[in-house]
Design an enzyme around this catalytic site. Structure first.
Site, PDB file in Angstrom:
ATOM      1  N   GLN A 196       7.346  80.621  22.372  1.00 46.18           N
ATOM      2  CA  GLN A 196       7.881  79.877  23.522  1.00 46.18           C
ATOM      3  C   GLN A 196       7.910  80.725  24.793  1.00 46.18           C
ATOM      4  O   GLN A 196       8.470  80.298  25.808  1.00 46.18           O
ATOM      5  CB  GLN A 196       9.294  79.351  23.205  1.00 46.18           C
ATOM      6  CG  GLN A 196       9.349  78.345  22.069  1.00 46.18           C
ATOM      7  CD  GLN A 196       8.767  76.973  22.433  1.00 46.18           C
ATOM      8  OE1 GLN A 196       8.508  76.662  23.594  1.00 46.18           O
ATOM      9  NE2 GLN A 196       8.544  76.133  21.427  1.00 46.18           N
ATOM     10  N   CYS A 247      20.469  65.007  11.463  1.00 43.06           N
ATOM     11  CA  CYS A 247      20.216  63.687  10.894  1.00 43.06           C
ATOM     12  C   CYS A 247      18.726  63.352  10.969  1.00 43.06           C
ATOM     13  O   CYS A 247      18.268  62.409  10.328  1.00 43.06           O
ATOM     14  CB  CYS A 247      20.983  62.619  11.648  1.00 43.06           C
ATOM     15  SG  CYS A 247      22.730  62.959  11.670  1.00 43.06           S
ATOM     16  N   SER A 287       1.146  80.448  19.868  1.00 44.79           N
ATOM     17  CA  SER A 287       0.591  79.148  19.482  1.00 44.79           C
ATOM     18  C   SER A 287       0.044  78.431  20.712  1.00 44.79           C
ATOM     19  O   SER A 287       0.777  78.182  21.677  1.00 44.79           O
ATOM     20  CB  SER A 287       1.698  78.308  18.851  1.00 44.79           C
ATOM     21  OG  SER A 287       1.194  77.052  18.490  1.00 44.79           O
ATOM     22  N   HIS A 333      -0.916  75.358  21.380  1.00 44.34           N
ATOM     23  CA  HIS A 333      -0.489  74.015  21.815  1.00 44.34           C
ATOM     24  C   HIS A 333       0.838  74.026  22.567  1.00 44.34           C
ATOM     25  O   HIS A 333       1.261  73.006  23.098  1.00 44.34           O
ATOM     26  CB  HIS A 333      -0.478  73.018  20.640  1.00 44.34           C
ATOM     27  CG  HIS A 333       0.648  73.172  19.660  1.00 44.34           C
ATOM     28  ND1 HIS A 333       1.723  72.330  19.653  1.00 44.34           N
ATOM     29  CD2 HIS A 333       0.853  74.043  18.656  1.00 44.34           C
ATOM     30  CE1 HIS A 333       2.557  72.672  18.667  1.00 44.34           C
ATOM     31  NE2 HIS A 333       2.045  73.707  18.049  1.00 44.34           N
ATOM     32  N   ALA A 354       0.889  79.228  14.862  1.00 46.09           N
ATOM     33  CA  ALA A 354       1.852  80.338  14.863  1.00 46.09           C
ATOM     34  C   ALA A 354       2.522  80.435  13.500  1.00 46.09           C
ATOM     35  O   ALA A 354       2.855  81.524  13.042  1.00 46.09           O
ATOM     36  CB  ALA A 354       2.896  80.127  15.950  1.00 46.09           C
ATOM     37  N   THR A 355       2.698  79.301  12.848  1.00 44.20           N
ATOM     38  CA  THR A 355       3.305  79.332  11.508  1.00 44.20           C
ATOM     39  C   THR A 355       2.460  80.207  10.581  1.00 44.20           C
ATOM     40  O   THR A 355       2.993  81.021   9.819  1.00 44.20           O
ATOM     41  CB  THR A 355       3.439  77.897  10.948  1.00 44.20           C
ATOM     42  OG1 THR A 355       4.293  77.160  11.823  1.00 44.20           O
ATOM     43  CG2 THR A 355       4.010  77.886   9.547  1.00 44.20           C
ATOM     44  N   THR A 400     -13.941  80.199   8.719  1.00 41.66           N
ATOM     45  CA  THR A 400     -14.735  80.067   9.946  1.00 41.66           C
ATOM     46  C   THR A 400     -13.816  79.792  11.140  1.00 41.66           C
ATOM     47  O   THR A 400     -12.950  78.919  11.076  1.00 41.66           O
ATOM     48  CB  THR A 400     -15.770  78.927   9.790  1.00 41.66           C
ATOM     49  OG1 THR A 400     -16.589  79.250   8.675  1.00 41.66           O
ATOM     50  CG2 THR A 400     -16.613  78.768  11.039  1.00 41.66           C
ATOM     51  N   ASN A 445      13.362  78.092  20.891  1.00 44.31           N
ATOM     52  CA  ASN A 445      12.715  76.800  21.136  1.00 44.31           C
ATOM     53  C   ASN A 445      13.702  75.654  21.355  1.00 44.31           C
ATOM     54  O   ASN A 445      13.367  74.659  21.977  1.00 44.31           O
ATOM     55  CB  ASN A 445      11.775  76.452  19.977  1.00 44.31           C
ATOM     56  CG  ASN A 445      12.416  76.639  18.618  1.00 44.31           C
ATOM     57  OD1 ASN A 445      12.920  77.722  18.306  1.00 44.31           O
ATOM     58  ND2 ASN A 445      12.416  75.607  17.815  1.00 44.31           N
TER      59      ASN A 445
HETATM   60  N1  PLP Z   1       7.969  79.633  16.580  1.00 43.36           N
HETATM   61  C1  PLP Z   1       8.574  78.932  17.553  1.00 43.36           C
HETATM   62  C2  PLP Z   1       9.622  79.582  18.387  1.00 43.36           C
HETATM   63  C3  PLP Z   1       8.197  77.601  17.785  1.00 43.36           C
HETATM   64  O1  PLP Z   1       8.798  76.906  18.757  1.00 43.36           O
HETATM   65  C4  PLP Z   1       7.200  77.022  16.965  1.00 43.36           C
HETATM   66  C5  PLP Z   1       6.835  75.611  17.134  1.00 43.36           C
HETATM   67  O2  PLP Z   1       7.686  74.784  17.479  1.00 43.36           O
HETATM   68  C6  PLP Z   1       6.587  77.804  15.977  1.00 43.36           C
HETATM   69  C7  PLP Z   1       6.997  79.106  15.802  1.00 43.36           C
HETATM   70  C8  PLP Z   1       5.488  77.260  15.110  1.00 43.36           C
HETATM   71  O3  PLP Z   1       4.333  77.036  15.870  1.00 43.36           O
HETATM   72  P1  PLP Z   1       3.071  76.228  15.308  1.00 43.36           P
HETATM   73  O4  PLP Z   1       3.301  74.805  15.665  1.00 43.36           O
HETATM   74  O5  PLP Z   1       1.881  76.783  16.014  1.00 43.36           O
HETATM   75  O6  PLP Z   1       2.989  76.464  13.854  1.00 43.36           O
END
Ligand code: PLP
Length: 375
Positions: free
Chosen positions: A178, A321, A198, A200, A70-71, A236, A150
């Site tokens: 999420q 922290c 995402s 995972h 997702a990033t 790919t 999240n």
């Molecule tokens: N956006 C949200 C709300 C998330 O919780 C996360 C992952 O914690 C991400 C984006 C990023 O996802 P990814 O781990 O697939 O890069």
């Protein structure tokens, strides 16, 4: 026994899907871009997966693109929007977005002449859609809002914002990472141009992201190369990961009602127990059933999380922290929570695999650790 309560960080895969992935890696491992029959078979599986994702999201398969996370999806969309802004300079987002959004916008602000307006949530962790929309003007080219936070699990007004933005000529991205399997989400109901997902986070493998791009929405390639994914995201494709991710997504959405009902019961019970131990609940009512953010003032998050981890119980923390980059303390700070509450918070996040027995162990170990560590 592992008591895993960090499902907003990542989830376990279904065993049958992990096995299917192994066989796709060791037996049916053709490159979907090869012209021989192994390639044709891989391509067929890839396109079936795209169709499955499109069906779940009630979208057109031509609107679905696979990425590595997702990033990456978020980076792609936000960076691409820069090219279509014309003379407009303003992006409106929330101050509680994931760092994938906030740091990408920060980078774009450093490299382009743009202004980024971050709307703060109320104490409940929810963005006021009116406040957000007030900031959208003729200078604005992009709005980015998450569907579900999240750190707290709060559900954001992504549909209200999308509805109000229709025909305003502003591009709209929703980080729906999420939301899948936790609250209803379709791009059509969110009225968005782009959405990021995402695998995972919904019991798929790590390393598979999905980008929704509405037909006709302006988009340009950020990753260039061999021309895969309609030349918009070269590289790919991860066929084994994509195939099982599409099935995981289907399972998550199909079982959402049943899982939500089960998790609601567990969450209510957990809330009561947390309050009995002297904890404070930071998660609003308007939230997904799997997440409860709580604080035990007087006990630092990382100390408590470490004590629980030594006892085989795994939770997330939001403390600054933490040297890890998933720290979410800024979310609690932006909600206006006192430092004593923000620095002692735990994120407890469940999944379809969470059992009553696990919850009982969590509560018992929380009780033990909090009484030992409280000063
Ligand atoms: N956006 C949200 C709300 C998330 O919780 C996360 C992952 O914690 C991400 C984006 C990023 O996802 P990814 O781990 O697939 O890069």
């Amino acid at each position: 026994m592992i008591c895993y309560f960090d499902n907003n960080a990542t989830t376990a895969m279904d065993k049958d899907l992990a096995e299917q992935m192994l066989s796709l890696c060791t037996e049916e491992y053709g490159n979907p871009n090869s012209i021989h029959s192994m390639g044709i078979k891989a391509n067929k599986m890839l396109e079936e997966a795209r169709l499955r994702v499109a069906r779940i999201l009630m979208a057109d398969p031509r609107e679905i693109f696979f990425t590595s996370s997702a990033t990456e999806s978020i980076n792609w969309v936000l960076r691409s929007c820069i090219s279509f802004r014309g003379k407009r300079k303003k992006v409106v987002t929330s101050a509680i977005e994931h760092k994938a959004v906030l740091n990408t916008l920060k980078d774009l602000k450093n490299t382009h002449e743009i202004d980024v307006v971050e709307i703060k949530p109320g104490r409940d962790g929810i963005i006021d859609s009116g406040k957000m929309l007030e900031m959208v003007d003729e200078e604005t080219f992009l709005v980015s809002l998450m569907a579900v936070n999240n750190v707290t699990g709060s559900i954001q007004p992504f549909e209200e914002v999308g509805k109000a933005l229709r025909s305003r000529g502003v591009l709209y991205h929703v980080d729906a990472v999420q939301a899948i399997g936790k609250c209803p989400f379709t791009p059509a109901e969110a009225f968005c141009d782009f959405a990021s997902f995402s695998a995972h986070k919904f019991h798929g493998p790590k390393g598979v992201g999905i980008t929704y791009v509405k037909r006709g929405a302006p988009i340009r390639a950020v990753v260039t190369g061999g021309g895969q994914e309609k030349a918009l995201r070269s590289g790919t494709q991860n066929v084994p990961g994509i195939v099982v991710s599409s099935i995981a997504m289907e399972r998550a959405v199909d079982s959402m009602e049943a899982i939500t009902a089960k998790l609601k019961g567990l969450k209510e019970r957990l809330k009561l127990e947390v309050e009995r131990i002297g904890g404070v609940v930071n998660t609003a009512e308007r939230s997904v059933a799997n997440t409860l953010n709580v604080s035990f003032p007087g006990v630092k998050s990382e100390v408590l999380a470490n004590a629980l981890s030594n006892d085989g119980v795994y939770v997330g923390i939001s403390s600054a922290c933490s040297s890890r980059n998933d720290s979410g303390q800024y979310v609690l700070d932006n909600m206006g929570l006192e430092a004593a509450i923000a620095s002692s918070s735990l994120r407890i996040s469940m999944s379809k695999f969470t059992t009553v027995e696990e919850l009982e162990i969590l509560v018992e170990r929380l009780k033990k650790s909090v009484s030992l560590l409280k000063f």
